[in-house]
Every structure is written in structure tokens, then in C-alpha cells.
Design a protein around this motif. Structure first.
Motif, PDB file in Angstrom:
ATOM      1  N   SER A 264       0.858  -1.176   0.000  1.00 21.06           N
ATOM      2  CA  SER A 264       0.000   0.000   0.000  1.00 21.06           C
ATOM      3  C   SER A 264       0.895   1.227   0.000  1.00 21.06           C
ATOM      4  O   SER A 264       2.117   1.129   0.131  1.00 21.06           O
ATOM      5  N   GLU A 271      12.149  -1.379  11.691  1.00 20.34           N
ATOM      6  CA  GLU A 271      13.508  -1.494  11.141  1.00 20.34           C
ATOM      7  C   GLU A 271      14.549  -1.292  12.238  1.00 20.34           C
ATOM      8  O   GLU A 271      14.332  -0.548  13.188  1.00 20.34           O
ATOM      9  N   GLU A 336       7.964 -11.347  -0.116  1.00 19.05           N
ATOM     10  CA  GLU A 336       8.822 -10.775   0.939  1.00 19.05           C
ATOM     11  C   GLU A 336       8.036 -10.247   2.137  1.00 19.05           C
ATOM     12  O   GLU A 336       7.053  -9.540   1.992  1.00 19.05           O
ATOM     13  N   ARG A 391       2.458  -5.546   6.586  1.00 17.49           N
ATOM     14  CA  ARG A 391       2.599  -6.785   5.819  1.00 17.49           C
ATOM     15  C   ARG A 391       2.655  -7.985   6.775  1.00 17.49           C
ATOM     16  O   ARG A 391       2.120  -9.061   6.489  1.00 17.49           O
TER      17      ARG A 391
HETATM   18  P1  ATP Z   1       9.168  -4.850  -2.219  1.00 15.53           P
HETATM   19  O1  ATP Z   1      10.248  -5.555  -3.000  1.00 15.53           O
HETATM   20  O2  ATP Z   1       8.047  -5.753  -1.775  1.00 15.53           O
HETATM   21  O3  ATP Z   1       8.697  -3.574  -2.866  1.00 15.53           O
HETATM   22  P2  ATP Z   1      11.238  -3.594  -0.738  1.00 15.53           P
HETATM   23  O4  ATP Z   1      12.351  -4.570  -0.922  1.00 15.53           O
HETATM   24  O5  ATP Z   1      11.209  -2.347  -1.538  1.00 15.53           O
HETATM   25  O6  ATP Z   1       9.822  -4.369  -0.866  1.00 15.53           O
HETATM   26  P3  ATP Z   1      12.195  -2.569   1.727  1.00 15.53           P
HETATM   27  O7  ATP Z   1      12.540  -1.242   1.229  1.00 15.53           O
HETATM   28  O8  ATP Z   1      13.301  -3.535   2.008  1.00 15.53           O
HETATM   29  O9  ATP Z   1      11.107  -3.242   0.783  1.00 15.53           O
HETATM   30  O10 ATP Z   1      11.292  -2.381   3.023  1.00 15.53           O
HETATM   31  C1  ATP Z   1      11.318  -3.294   4.110  1.00 15.53           C
HETATM   32  C2  ATP Z   1       9.967  -3.931   4.337  1.00 15.53           C
HETATM   33  O11 ATP Z   1       8.932  -2.949   4.345  1.00 15.53           O
HETATM   34  C3  ATP Z   1       9.540  -4.912   3.234  1.00 15.53           C
HETATM   35  O12 ATP Z   1      10.102  -6.180   3.454  1.00 15.53           O
HETATM   36  C4  ATP Z   1       8.033  -4.938   3.425  1.00 15.53           C
HETATM   37  O13 ATP Z   1       7.665  -5.827   4.459  1.00 15.53           O
HETATM   38  C5  ATP Z   1       7.728  -3.519   3.868  1.00 15.53           C
HETATM   39  N1  ATP Z   1       7.208  -2.734   2.731  1.00 15.53           N
HETATM   40  C6  ATP Z   1       7.911  -2.132   1.756  1.00 15.53           C
HETATM   41  N2  ATP Z   1       7.099  -1.497   0.890  1.00 15.53           N
HETATM   42  C7  ATP Z   1       5.832  -1.707   1.331  1.00 15.53           C
HETATM   43  C8  ATP Z   1       4.540  -1.297   0.889  1.00 15.53           C
HETATM   44  N3  ATP Z   1       4.383  -0.527  -0.173  1.00 15.53           N
HETATM   45  N4  ATP Z   1       3.453  -1.710   1.578  1.00 15.53           N
HETATM   46  C9  ATP Z   1       3.584  -2.481   2.691  1.00 15.53           C
HETATM   47  N5  ATP Z   1       4.777  -2.879   3.164  1.00 15.53           N
HETATM   48  C10 ATP Z   1       5.894  -2.516   2.511  1.00 15.53           C
END
Ligand code: ATP
Length: 522
Positions: A264, A271, A336, A391
């Protein structure tokens, strides 16, 4: 998945945002049960990451930070997704998430209905695409191009060029209206140099005006930990290795929002940046990857639905020598849940260079590898376990959701959320069997004991007892305490356990302790 979405609405976990106005795409509101579940999940994370460790401390930074943070971190220039438009169905989607298709492979397209397929075929023929035929709502005869992917919705290989799209939400800070200055500039160029000159410089004038007051909603919580690295290290005399943890809202203008709250635009993250001595990253990456896998299991996710997946070399961020994803088997497949990344000293170096502030750490006990002498000043390397709270909530719901068929006649059929008791929004339902004979009074007294002890309980006298059990099963209440006719005689109540529906008699005076112990042992 649809059953989970509908349970979420029916029982007050998650609602579509602004639903009475038709809803806002990809924005969700957490209802009375959802807010408790989310808080419980995040509190469990905080307890395990911060309260039960001496080497990790917390932070709660502002969502809007200095725009230079995002310049230095690379988010302003590179936090973007490659976007493509489908020329057939008009869908805009992320190229890196699109279905793969080898060059020259058949690329059949499927439109929602025959009429749309007919219109699409006409359009393609006008575009000069020959040799295509229609069969009902499918269009056949196309081949995948050299992009290596096709449209994620209709399967078409007829796509626009890829464009980069920045994922950060931009806003403006300060009382000055940047559009006022832009309007003055536009008038001046128009009057002094004419319409042609204005056409050439219009975009730049507007962009400059917006940039002059631009701030961004944070797309991750992590940068605040890097920017505050020295503050935290010095104010608490932290010794490397140590971590700074933060949880809270993040915002990304996601192009493809999918799977309910999985992706979303506004979401919550949990973190932690763990600062380590250079040369020890591999060991700590291993440690945190395992620790994070264990934690997801500890809060109730099934072991066989969790896996740790190392990033392939072409997936790794350019600064990361290794990253492991904790993946969960969602109803649509493995995806993920959390990334555990080794980030070297990339972020501290970037902020050192951009801010011109020294962010080094001095370790008097360590031997400097260059001089061979005691006392080493260095930029720590970082291991970052970055999890999604919203998530995670979805994973917890998916894991807990069960429909039990009951006996052959369907008697005893129920929907139950087998949430880990510590995640459950309500720990105990306190239920008088009927609304008379002193039962409500006793039940209220028990509920009061729970409130005073800080154990979430709900006094509930509406509807027949069977209906009330069913309602509590659906929101995952692990224990129900029923006050009945015998309570007045022998000072006991029935405790009913959600998972196996077992019932036992326990002393009224022991009810709180029994539930507290069950929660502690869960
Ligand atoms: P994705 O590949 O699914 O876009 P990401 O690798 O960009 O995720 P990170 O930047 O590593 O995600 O962010 C850490 C965590 O934050 C992710 O593992 C996920 O659980 C959560 N997260 C990231 N983007 C979103 C989002 N748009 N909505 C909900 N949760 C998110």
C-alpha cells in the motif's frame, strides 16, 4: 484471500479508507480489532528487539526530514521504479514485476470480454500489427519482444518505453506559496521574452518553484537511524556492535498496489540498523537472518510457510554484498515479509560526505588493521533487518485464518482465527450466560480485574452464548470465561479455549492468573 478481506471488514480489522466516498486506492484504515492486532505485533517486535537486548536502543524520528537526507541516501535520484504502459489495455505497471516472456515466445492476450478484444484488435491493426486473430476474448498471434516481459494484466507485448517514476510523496514546507513565485516568473518571461521562450522554460520554472520548499514523506524509517547515529552513540555511550531500532509509518507512491494491505502507499515498518566493526558483517548477517526467522515463528507464523532466500547477484542493491529475504507463503505464493541486508558503510559514508560531519566511531580496544596499534577510528558497517508491520499483520491473518467444516451435517462448523494469543486483539471474552440472576455483576467484576491488570478483555452479553463464542473465534480471542448458574454456588466459571473448544471449570478468583499464565506460556 477474499474470505480474509471480507472477515477483516466484517469483524473490524481493516476497512477501505474513505469508503463512503468510494474509497481511496491503496489506503486502508485499521478498525477496532486491527489496531489492537497491529499494536500487539509491533509491541512484540519492540520487546524482542529493544527491551530484551542490551545492545539495541530505540528512536522515534520525524516523518518529514531535511530534503538533503534523501539526496544523500540516493532516494531522490534513484528511488524509482521502471514504469511501462500497455498499448492494448492501458494498464501501467512495473517492468521489474511483470510476467517474464522469452523473446519470440507466443504472447497471447486476454481482454476482459469479447467487445474489448474486438476493439483492441482494431486498434492493433491500425497500429500496423498484422497476423493477429481473435478467439472470443483472446487475441492470438503476437510474439514477445526483446524486453523479456509482457503486460501484467492482458499479456500484451505492445508496450511503451520504460520511464522512471520517483516513489516519494512530495509536499512543501513553510508559509510561502511556491506557486505565487512561479506565477510571477511566468508573467515576466511571457512579457519580456514572449510565448516561445515561455514554452521552453515553463517546466523548469515550475520545477524550481516546487523544489524551493519541497520536503518528502519518508519512504523508510531507516535513514533517521543513520542521521542520528552519533547522537545516539554518544548520548548512551553505546559500544559497537549496537543497534538503533524504530517502527512507524512510511510512505511510497507505489505504482502497483496489490494484495490488499500487502503493498500500500502508507504502511508501517519495523527497522533496525545494527552497527558492526568492518570485517564482521558476514557473521552478523547470519545472526540477524536467523534471529528474524525465529521471531516470525515465535509470534505464530507456521514454520513451513517461512523461508530465508538469499538475493541473487542481479537482485542485490549496488552497495550490498549480501541480502536475505524472509519470505512467507501468502495465498498467492512466496513473497517478501522482511529484508535483512548487509549495507556496508554505504549510508554513513553518504551522510558523512553530504553533511561534512564526521560520523566515525572510535574503539579504544580494537587494533587498527593499518597501524597494528590499539585504538581504531572507523565508520561502522551495517546490518539492517527491515520488516513490514502491516505486511506482517497480513501474514499473521493469513496464517491464523481457518474454516472448520464441523461434522457431517455441518454442525460445529466455524471460522476461526488461530492468532498467537499475545497477538490476539482481545485476550479474554467475559460472558454472562444470561443477563440475569446476578451473572452480569459477577462477569463485570471479573472484567474489571482484567482491566486493572492491563489484560485486554471484553465484557460481552449480546446474543446467545454459541453466537458469542463464534464471534470471539472469528476475532481470535484465545480464552472465553463464562459465568453461569453454578458460579453463584461454587464460585467457579467455565474457561473455553479457542483452538480446541475445550472447556474447564476454574475458580473465579483464579481466572485472571490462569489467563495470564496461559499468555506467558504461549
Ligand atoms: P518490495 O520488494 O516488496 O517492494 P522492498 O524490498 O522495496 O519491498 P524494503 O525497502 O526492504 O522493501 O522495506 C522493508 C519492508 O517494508 C519490506 O520487506 C516490506 O515488508 C515492507 N514494505 C515495503 N514497501 C511496502 C509497501 N508498499 N506496503 C507495505 N509494506 C511494505
Amino acid at each position: 484471500m477474499q474470505s480474509i478481506v471480507s472477515l477483516c471488514k466484517r469483524r473490524g480489522f481493516v476497512y477501505q479508507s474513505s469508503e463512503i466516498y468510494g474509497g481511496l486506492k491503496s489506503a486502508y484504515d485499521y478498525g477496532p480489532m486491527g489496531v489492537e492486532l497491529k499494536r500487539n505485533l509491533m509491541n512484540e517486535w519492540w520487546t524482542s528487539m529493544v527491551h530484551s537486548r542490551e545492545d539495541v536502543v530505540g528512536l522515534d524520528a520525524s516523518i518529514i526530514m531535511h530534503p538533503n537526507v534523501w539526496k544523500a541516501s540516493g532516494h531522490l535520484s534513484s528511488f524509482s521504479d521502471p514504469l511501462v504502459d500497455c498499448k492494448v489495455c492501458g494498464e501501467r505497471f512495473r517492468a521489474d514485476k511483470a510476467p517474464k516472456a522469452e523473446e519470440g515466445a507466443d504472447a497471447p492476450m486476454e481482454l476482459p470480454d469479447k467487445g474489448k478484444a474486438k476493439a483492441a484488435l482494431d486498434k492493433l491493426e491500425k497500429m500496423g500489427e498484422a497476423g493477429l486473430t481473435r478467439n472470443g476474448k483472446s487475441i492470438l498471434g503476437a510474439k514477445a519482444g526483446d524486453r523479456g516481459y509482457v503486460c501484467s494484466v492482458c499479456g500484451s507485448p505492445f508496450l511503451s518505453e520504460e520511464r522512471q517514476f520517483n516513489l516519494m510523496f512530495r509536499s512543501s514546507l513553510g508559509p510561502v506559496d511556491p506557486m505565487g513565485a512561479a506565477a510571477d516568473k511566468i508573467k515576466a518571461v511571457l512579457n519580456e521574452q514572449g510565448p516561445e521562450a515561455l514554452q521552453a522554460s515553463l517546466r523548469k520554472i515550475l520545477e524550481d518553484a516546487v523544489q524551493s520548499t519541497a520536503v518528502y514523506l519518508r519512504p523508510e524509517t531507516a535513514q533517521a537511524m543513520f542521521v542520528n547515529f552519533l547522537n545516539v552513540q554518544q548520548s548512551l555511550s553505546m559500544k559497537v556492535p549496537f543497534g538503533i531500532a524504530q517502527m512507524g509509518k512510511s510512505f511510497r507512491n507505489e505504482v502497483t498496489v496489490e494484495h490488499f494491505i500487502f503493498r500500500s502507499c502508507e504502511f508501517e515498518q519495523m527497522e533496525m540498523e545494527y552497527f558492526v566493526q568492518p570485517g564482521t558483517s558476514e557473521k552478523w548477517l547470519e545472526h540477524w537472518s536467523q534471529a528474524r526467522m525465529d521471531w516470525w515463528q515465535k509470534i505464530g507464523l507456521s514454520k513451513d510457510k517461512l523461508r530465508l532466500r538469499a538475493h541473487e547477484s542481479d537482485e542485490l542493491a549496488h552497495y550490498s554484498p549480501a541480502t536475505n529475504d524472509v519470505e512467507y507463503l501468502f495465498p498467492w505464493g512466496w513473497d517478501e515479509l522482511e529484508g535483512v541486508a548487509s549495507r556496508t558503510d554505504y549510508d554513513l559514508t553518504a551522510h558523512t560526505n553530504a553533511s561534512k560531519k564526521k560520523l566515525q566511531y572510535f574503539d579504544p580496544e580494537a587494533t587498527n588493521p593499518e597501524t597494528g596499534k590499539k585504538g581504531w577510528r572507523y565508520l561502522p558497517h551495517v546490518i539492517e533487518p527491515a520488516a513490514g508491520a502491516t505486511r506482517g499483520l497480513l501474514a499473521a491473518l493469513c496464517d491464523a485464518y481457518a474454516e472448520e467444516p464441523g461434522d457431517e451435517q455441518g454442525k460445529g462448523a466455524r471460522t476461526v482465527l488461530r492468532l498467537h494469543p499475545r497477538l490476539a486483539p482481545i485476550k479474554a471474552g467475559i460472558l454472562p450466560l444470561v443477563k440475569k440472576e446476578g451473572m452480569p455483576e459477577v462477569a463485570r467484576r471479573i472484567a474489571d480485574d482484567f482491566f486493572k491488570a492491563g489484560v485486554t478483555a471484553k465484557y460481552d452479553e449480546q446474543h446467545a452464548i454459541g453466537k458469542r463464542y463464534a464471534r470471539h473465534d472469528e476475532v481470535g480471542t484465545p480464552y472465553c470465561l463464562t459465568v453461569d448458574g453454578d458460579t453463584a454456588k461454587d464460585e467457579t466459571v467455565t474457561i473455553r479455549y479457542r483452538d480446541d473448544r475445550r472447556q474447564e471449570r476454574i475458580k473465579v478468583t483464579e481466572a485472571l492468573e490462569v489467563v495470564k499464565k496461559a499468555l506467558a506460556d504461549a
